[in-house]
Write an enzyme that holds these catalytic residues in place. Structure first.
Site, PDB file in Angstrom:
ATOM      1  N   HIS A  14       0.864  -1.187   0.000  1.00  0.00           N
ATOM      2  CA  HIS A  14       0.000   0.000   0.000  1.00  0.00           C
ATOM      3  C   HIS A  14       0.899   1.236   0.000  1.00  0.00           C
ATOM      4  O   HIS A  14       1.764   1.374   0.873  1.00  0.00           O
ATOM      5  CB  HIS A  14      -0.920  -0.001   1.213  1.00  0.00           C
ATOM      6  CG  HIS A  14      -1.928  -1.120   1.187  1.00  0.00           C
ATOM      7  ND1 HIS A  14      -2.182  -1.941   2.257  1.00  0.00           N
ATOM      8  CD2 HIS A  14      -2.737  -1.546   0.175  1.00  0.00           C
ATOM      9  CE1 HIS A  14      -3.122  -2.821   1.914  1.00  0.00           C
ATOM     10  NE2 HIS A  14      -3.458  -2.615   0.663  1.00  0.00           N
ATOM     11  N   GLU A  17       1.510   3.531   3.184  1.00  0.00           N
ATOM     12  CA  GLU A  17       1.948   2.906   4.439  1.00  0.00           C
ATOM     13  C   GLU A  17       3.469   2.922   4.432  1.00  0.00           C
ATOM     14  O   GLU A  17       4.118   2.076   3.823  1.00  0.00           O
ATOM     15  CB  GLU A  17       1.376   1.483   4.545  1.00  0.00           C
ATOM     16  CG  GLU A  17      -0.156   1.493   4.596  1.00  0.00           C
ATOM     17  CD  GLU A  17      -0.780   0.107   4.735  1.00  0.00           C
ATOM     18  OE1 GLU A  17      -0.041  -0.880   4.910  1.00  0.00           O
ATOM     19  OE2 GLU A  17      -2.024   0.027   4.657  1.00  0.00           O
ATOM     20  N   HIS A 106       3.052  -3.971   6.687  1.00  0.00           N
ATOM     21  CA  HIS A 106       1.910  -3.060   6.602  1.00  0.00           C
ATOM     22  C   HIS A 106       1.802  -2.169   7.829  1.00  0.00           C
ATOM     23  O   HIS A 106       2.286  -2.510   8.898  1.00  0.00           O
ATOM     24  CB  HIS A 106       0.607  -3.860   6.469  1.00  0.00           C
ATOM     25  CG  HIS A 106       0.389  -4.421   5.110  1.00  0.00           C
ATOM     26  ND1 HIS A 106      -0.414  -3.806   4.181  1.00  0.00           N
ATOM     27  CD2 HIS A 106       0.899  -5.525   4.514  1.00  0.00           C
ATOM     28  CE1 HIS A 106      -0.407  -4.534   3.063  1.00  0.00           C
ATOM     29  NE2 HIS A 106       0.384  -5.576   3.230  1.00  0.00           N
ATOM     30  N   GLU A 167       1.883  -6.173  10.789  1.00  0.00           N
ATOM     31  CA  GLU A 167       0.976  -5.003  10.780  1.00  0.00           C
ATOM     32  C   GLU A 167       1.284  -4.169  12.010  1.00  0.00           C
ATOM     33  O   GLU A 167       1.159  -4.670  13.132  1.00  0.00           O
ATOM     34  CB  GLU A 167      -0.457  -5.506  10.817  1.00  0.00           C
ATOM     35  CG  GLU A 167      -1.543  -4.461  10.756  1.00  0.00           C
ATOM     36  CD  GLU A 167      -1.839  -4.015   9.332  1.00  0.00           C
ATOM     37  OE1 GLU A 167      -1.605  -2.828   9.053  1.00  0.00           O
ATOM     38  OE2 GLU A 167      -2.297  -4.847   8.506  1.00  0.00           O
TER      39      GLU A 167
END
Lengths: 296, 296
Positions: A14, A17, A106, A167
């Site tokens: 992404h 990010e 992420h 994450e």
């Protein structure tokens, strides 16, 4: 068990990010950080065009393009769909991948700390979870639809023989926080250390039970019939990822001031609370069970 | 002194700052929130196209388009430049505005709490600052280049006879937090109450001295000669808006681990630390003096 010979660390799936994008730059500048004797580690910047545009994606979410059928579908032609096919060539092909482990990096805007997300089940994952949680007790272990076959998963990390997501948060889109970047480096190093110990059959004694969260389903923001939002996540819930929500607890506040209680019939644990990237779909949060991962 | 007859509350000057956008919707649904007996209050959604695109702006930053010369320049034709000219018709014209007070509602990803930003000086502003700080002691008063003439200011709020910015955070871009929205409503209500008391010559006794911050200059992230970032805001400084930075304190961490100290020769106070929207220009933070606003 078969050894892990090739590991790929992916950043920038992404484009907004930033932790993963800068983490792989640091790895490229200092490869010793990700080298271990028993396997090879490569890095990949997955969506550089989205980063240049300072957006999550150009045409569609790259991290939803990795179902086996979609990778084989020539009619899926936009930027991220094309990029997924290229990455499938580089690291896959999915189902028979040259990459033994994909680590996809992420960020979230939610207050989730350092979270290891696993989308497949089995002894390798259970041992990995136990090791990471033992080395990094503040880490969260998350099992995300690991009952689904890999081929039906759309996430990038399911491209490898094994795959996980690191994450970390909270971090605003398009921001780089040193503390959050350090969490990412710490968890990634523990995963690489685990693989080295796994390969060399040198794993230490691992805890028999490891706390984890099992994804149940997501819930949407209150909306009217035209799809307009009528409210927001209740301030009692904001930032309280992994804290229990009991039946009847307020979870939304409507713009007219009305509080909306949780209408489920048992305790659940929220994640991705008020995540910016999920506003497109009006998702308010994910709900989870708290479970234990048991080693034999 | 001349009374304030017309107040305009502007939301969505930046399309991914959701608090102001939802605040004006709440005001439109319940106008009593912003009505006071002695003046009229209107609302305006400044950049709806940027909101639809979930971006700060479509072509250029709307909150940098309000210099008097730019408003008069027919060659400035992109979406935000056009929108600025329309808003100048609606609320202005700048220099002879039908709007006596513009309140422009903004978010920041920085940990700035509720901040009242004033871009012009004078007795009205000094009394307003003293009143807001008295009613809301946690509020921050910021003076931002208030030595400049209004015509040379590019900010939207300088369009009115008076104008201020309500800046609240921290909140990720494209997220709506209830706690941050409530800060915005609280500060806006105090401003409207002040105007009512000012108009009716009913102001209570105000503190003679009010703490405030005076903008000095912004500093950039460490970069190489190609303009690539070499580091990030130091974790000791992250989230420490308004905390003193002393000469020699570490303010950046380079990606190779080197810490970079602050090279100024006196104590300064940072704001907009690691603000996502300022990455385009590689701005790391703004530096300020701590000052006192004195009432006669």
């Amino acid at each position: 068990m078969t050894n892990i010979a090739k590991v790929a660390i992916v950043g920038g799936t992404h484009g907004n990010e930033f932790s993963g994008i800068y983490a792989i730059r640091q790895y490229q500048a200092n490869p010793a950080l990700i080298q271990r004797p028993s396997f090879e580690t490569s890095t990949l910047f997955a969506n550089p065009e989205a980063f240049k545009a300072n957006k999550r994606y150009i045409h569609s979410d790259l991290n939803r393009q990795f179902k086996t059928a979609d990778l084989a579908n020539p009619d899926l032609t936009n930027y991220e769909q094309s990029r997924a096919k290229v990455i499938n060539e580089l690291l896959g092909p999915k189902g028979n991948a040259k990459t033994d482990l994909v680590i996809d990096l992420h960020n979230t805007t939610s207050n989730m700390g350092a979270c290891l997300i696993m989308t497949q089940a089995g002894p390798f994952y259970n041992q990995l979870a136990a090791y990471v949680k033992m080395k990094m007790p503040e880490a969260i272990i998350s099992r995300d639809e690991d009952h689904l076959a890999a081929e039906d998963h759309a996430l990038m990390c399911t491209l490898g023989r094994y795959g996980v997501i690191v994450e970390v948060g909270p971090q605003s889109q398009s921001v780089l926080r040193q503390d959050v970047l350090e969490q990412m480096h710490q968890m990634t190093a523990h995963i690489l250390d685990f693989v080295e110990l796994y390969n060399t059959q040198s794993l230490p004694a691992l805890p028999k039970r490891t706390e984890a969260y099992l994804y149940l389903h997501s819930i949407k923001l209150p909306m009217n019939e035209k799809g307009e939002r009528l409210g927001m996540v209740h301030k009692n819930v904001q930032d309280k990822d992994y804290h229990p929500i009991h039946p009847g607890d307020p979870i939304f506040t409507l713009f007219d001031g009305t509080e909306v209680p949780y209408d489920g019939d048992r305790v659940v644990y929220p994640t991705f609370i008020n995540e910016a990237a999920y506003y497109d779909n009006n998702l308010a949060m994910s709900l989870n069970d708290k479970i234990w991962i048991e080693l034999e």
